[in-house]
Design a protein around this motif. Structure first.
Motif, PDB file in Angstrom:
ATOM      1  N   GLU A 120       0.872  -1.382  -0.001  1.00 19.32           N
ATOM      2  CA  GLU A 120      -0.020   0.214  -0.026  1.00 19.32           C
ATOM      3  C   GLU A 120       1.132   1.296   0.048  1.00 19.32           C
ATOM      4  OE1 GLU A 120      -3.167  -0.048  -0.337  1.00 19.32           O
ATOM      5  OE2 GLU A 120      -3.373  -2.258  -0.220  1.00 19.32           O
ATOM      6  N   TYR A 121       0.207   2.197  -0.196  1.00 22.74           N
ATOM      7  CA  TYR A 121       0.914   3.869  -0.135  1.00 22.74           C
ATOM      8  C   TYR A 121       1.886   3.901   1.016  1.00 22.74           C
ATOM      9  CZ  TYR A 121       1.915   8.510   0.304  1.00 22.74           C
ATOM     10  OH  TYR A 121       2.677   9.780   0.640  1.00 22.74           O
ATOM     11  N   LEU A 122       1.456   3.612   2.352  1.00 24.15           N
ATOM     12  CA  LEU A 122       1.931   3.828   3.586  1.00 24.15           C
ATOM     13  C   LEU A 122       3.286   2.940   3.475  1.00 24.15           C
ATOM     14  CD1 LEU A 122      -0.820   4.061   6.217  1.00 24.15           C
ATOM     15  CD2 LEU A 122       0.586   5.897   5.267  1.00 24.15           C
ATOM     16  N   ASP A 123       3.296   1.682   3.019  1.00 26.33           N
ATOM     17  CA  ASP A 123       4.349   0.916   2.682  1.00 26.33           C
ATOM     18  C   ASP A 123       5.506   1.603   1.948  1.00 26.33           C
ATOM     19  OD1 ASP A 123       3.091  -1.328   4.304  1.00 26.33           O
ATOM     20  OD2 ASP A 123       2.192  -1.683   2.651  1.00 26.33           O
ATOM     21  N   PHE A 124       5.066   2.181   0.825  1.00 23.56           N
ATOM     22  CA  PHE A 124       5.804   2.722   0.061  1.00 23.56           C
ATOM     23  C   PHE A 124       6.434   4.213   0.574  1.00 23.56           C
ATOM     24  CE2 PHE A 124       6.778   6.401  -3.216  1.00 23.56           C
ATOM     25  CZ  PHE A 124       7.604   5.415  -3.881  1.00 23.56           C
ATOM     26  N   GLN A 125       5.566   4.760   1.217  1.00 26.73           N
ATOM     27  CA  GLN A 125       6.090   6.005   2.066  1.00 26.73           C
ATOM     28  C   GLN A 125       7.149   5.651   3.102  1.00 26.73           C
ATOM     29  OE1 GLN A 125       3.370   7.711   4.755  1.00 26.73           O
ATOM     30  NE2 GLN A 125       4.117   9.787   4.445  1.00 26.73           N
ATOM     31  N   LEU A 126       7.296   4.538   3.929  1.00 27.06           N
ATOM     32  CA  LEU A 126       8.181   4.264   4.736  1.00 27.06           C
ATOM     33  C   LEU A 126       9.422   3.897   3.949  1.00 27.06           C
ATOM     34  CD1 LEU A 126       6.020   2.233   7.264  1.00 27.06           C
ATOM     35  CD2 LEU A 126       7.126   4.536   7.795  1.00 27.06           C
ATOM     36  N   TYR A 127       9.300   2.927   2.976  1.00 28.18           N
ATOM     37  CA  TYR A 127      10.203   2.629   1.978  1.00 28.18           C
ATOM     38  C   TYR A 127      11.093   4.081   1.388  1.00 28.18           C
ATOM     39  CZ  TYR A 127      12.851   1.240  -2.182  1.00 28.18           C
ATOM     40  OH  TYR A 127      13.628   1.280  -3.053  1.00 28.18           O
ATOM     41  N   TYR A 128      10.492   4.865   0.884  1.00 26.32           N
ATOM     42  CA  TYR A 128      11.092   6.032   0.125  1.00 26.32           C
ATOM     43  C   TYR A 128      11.739   6.844   1.419  1.00 26.32           C
ATOM     44  CZ  TYR A 128      11.278  10.593  -2.236  1.00 26.32           C
ATOM     45  OH  TYR A 128      11.964  11.657  -2.508  1.00 26.32           O
TER      46      TYR A 128
END
Length: 502
Positions: free
Chosen positions: A439-447
């Motif tokens: 999900e978006y929150l997963d990508f946000q943490l990754y970025y």
């Protein structure tokens, strides 16, 4: 006979009333968007539609600006070079002035010794070649500030003393390479460039309109090259096809009153153009020398092509493309056509300048419910047609199936190694919401955990079909990119507009 005459008079009165009730429509460069609030004081109903300067010039020259009453670009110089364009124009009136100059962080200007003595473009090019400073500038194929800067640099470095021609451009290209070797930031508009600069502490300054530089939150030392500049004079131009001459005259008269000129100067940091209105102290007292502008369209186009293909820092553009099942039919056809457009299918000047450039690396990453792999291409320095044909063939083979794993695909793109010698960017095109994978929150943490060089890669999002606009805006904001909306327009036009930022 009397009844017929009365009917004609009533019809004419009705048309006049309808015309008065309609807004005065202006096709404008995005540079003048900051004047919209002020124009509400004019008492006229004015409606703006924004476009890039070169794209807008071509619209006018083709006769495709019939829905508008006037144009308001930062300059009409390029427009006047296009065959048939002058016949489309009626009266043009200059409203204000802003030269394109170099703005540097005060400490860097002091280090270079440019905060108290005359500096030439040649001095600036020499320092750039020695890696003594870095700067950002807009793309001259999409923004007039970049085009004006390119003309100014080429004219000054050539020392020709006259308008640029093909021979002069070829001879000055090596010196232009030295100058633009220091460019680290590009953009499709002057305003976006200024915003992007604030997030790049590694960039020392900007080549931009004086007005933009003076209006930035961080103070900059402005360097006015003593051998000359190219200035924007913002001509408000009535189109020959318009019947709204009275409204045009009223608007121009209001814009050129001393009171309005002072308000423009205070609100936008542009110089007044009406005699008798004293320029503010922020403009300094140095006399500005105007450098010669190309007097043939072929020379202007050759200069832009030289910049894109030979002079500027090359790009690496990665396209993360939604090919899920919802793209089946017209949508996948639009995606194929948009990519083919970037291989040179659009032969207009704007389309030609938007194609994948020589020396550019292009990566195509389609995805559905999982990333589908990556196709890599590098456009050669000469004879690019064979590689462009390969990209075209691949684009035409794209097919639609499966779900939509936006963030798995975007994460895979960010895992690519970043080449510090290139402008790296990602274009994310999706027609729907994320249905598979992270999900978006997963990508946000990754970025947020990425190293600085990877976080510097911006994502430009194209909304299409049923895209989740709120979430896609979050992606663009997170990565320092921008959103381009093709839901009610052409996907190809959105892709071409993004090229100004790559």
């Amino acid at each position: 006979m009397r009844r017929a005459l009365l009917a004609l008079l009533l019809a004419a009165a009705s048309l006049t009333a309808c015309s008065a009730d309609e807004p005065f429509r202006i096709l404008a460069g995005s540079e003048v968007a900051d004047l919209e609030p002020l124009l509400k004081e004019s008492g006229l109903d004015v409606e703006f539609t924004y476009t890039g300067t070169l794209d807008g010039a071509e619209q006018v020259a083709r006769g495709d600006a019939g829905d508008y009453d006037a144009t308001w670009f930062s300059s009409n110089r390029y427009l006047s070079l296009i065959d048939g364009a002058r016949e489309r124009l009626s009266t043009q009136t200059k409203i204000m002035n802003s030269p394109v100059v170099l703005g540097l962080k005060p400490a860097k200007a002091a280090e270079l010794g440019w905060d108290g003595k005359p500096v030439t473009w040649s001095d600036i090019a020499t320092a750039a070649a020695a890696h003594r400073f870095t700067f950002g500038m807009t793309n001259p194929a999409s923004s007039n500030s970049g085009f004006s800067a390119l003309v100014g640099v080429a004219a000054a470095l050539s020392d020709a003393g006259e308008a640029l021609d093909a021979g002069t451009i070829a001879s000055v290209t090596p010196r232009m390479k030295e100058f633009f070797s220091a460019q680290r930031l590009t953009a499709g508009s002057s305003g976006w460039l200024a915003e992007a600069y604030t997030a790049r502490p590694d960039v020392d300054g900007l080549v931009n309109y004086e007005s933009v530089l003076l209006g930035m939150r961080d103070d900059l030392t402005l360097v006015y090259p003593s051998d000359g500049v190219v200035s924007a004079d913002y001509p408000l131009t009535l189109l020959a096809s318009s019947s709204r001459r009275e409204q045009y005259d009223t608007l121009v008269a209001w814009l050129r009153t001393p009171e309005t000129q002072r308000k423009i100067m205070t609100a936008t940091h542009r110089r007044p153009i009406v005699p008798g209105v004293a320029p503010a102290p922020e403009f300094g007292s140095a006399a500005l020398v105007e450098l010669p502008f190309p007097n043939r369209r072929s020379a202007a186009d050759q200069l832009i092509a030289a910049y894109l293909n030979d002079v500027r820092v090359p790009a690496r553009a990665m396209y993360v493309l939604d090919t899920s099942g919802s793209m089946e039919g017209d949508r996948i056809e639009s995606l194929r056509a948009a990519l083919v457009t970037l291989t040179g299918a659009d032969t207009s000047a704007y389309g030609t300048f938007s194609r994948f450039r020589n020396r550019e690396q292009v990566a195509l990453r389609p995805f559905s419910d999982h990333p589908k792999g990556q196709q890599d291409y590098e456009i050669p320095t000469s004879n690019p047609e064979s590689v462009l044909a390969q990209i075209k063939s691949y684009a035409e083979s794209l097919s639609a199936d499966g779900g939509t794993a936006i963030y798995d695909a975007l994460r895979a793109a960010y895992e690519q190694k970043v080449d510090s010698g290139r402008y790296s960017s990602i274009v994310l095109m999706t027609d729907g919401e994320n249905t598979d994978g992270t999900e978006y929150l997963d990508f946000q943490l990754y970025y947020q955990a990425l190293p600085a060089e990877q976080k510097a890669v911006r994502t430009f999002v194209v909304l299409f079909g049923d895209s989740d606009a709120d979430e896609m805006n979050q992606v663009a904001k997170l990565t320092g990119g921008a959103v381009f909306d093709a839901r009610n327009g052409s996907l190809a036009e959105a892709f071409k507009e993004i090229r100004g930022y790559q």
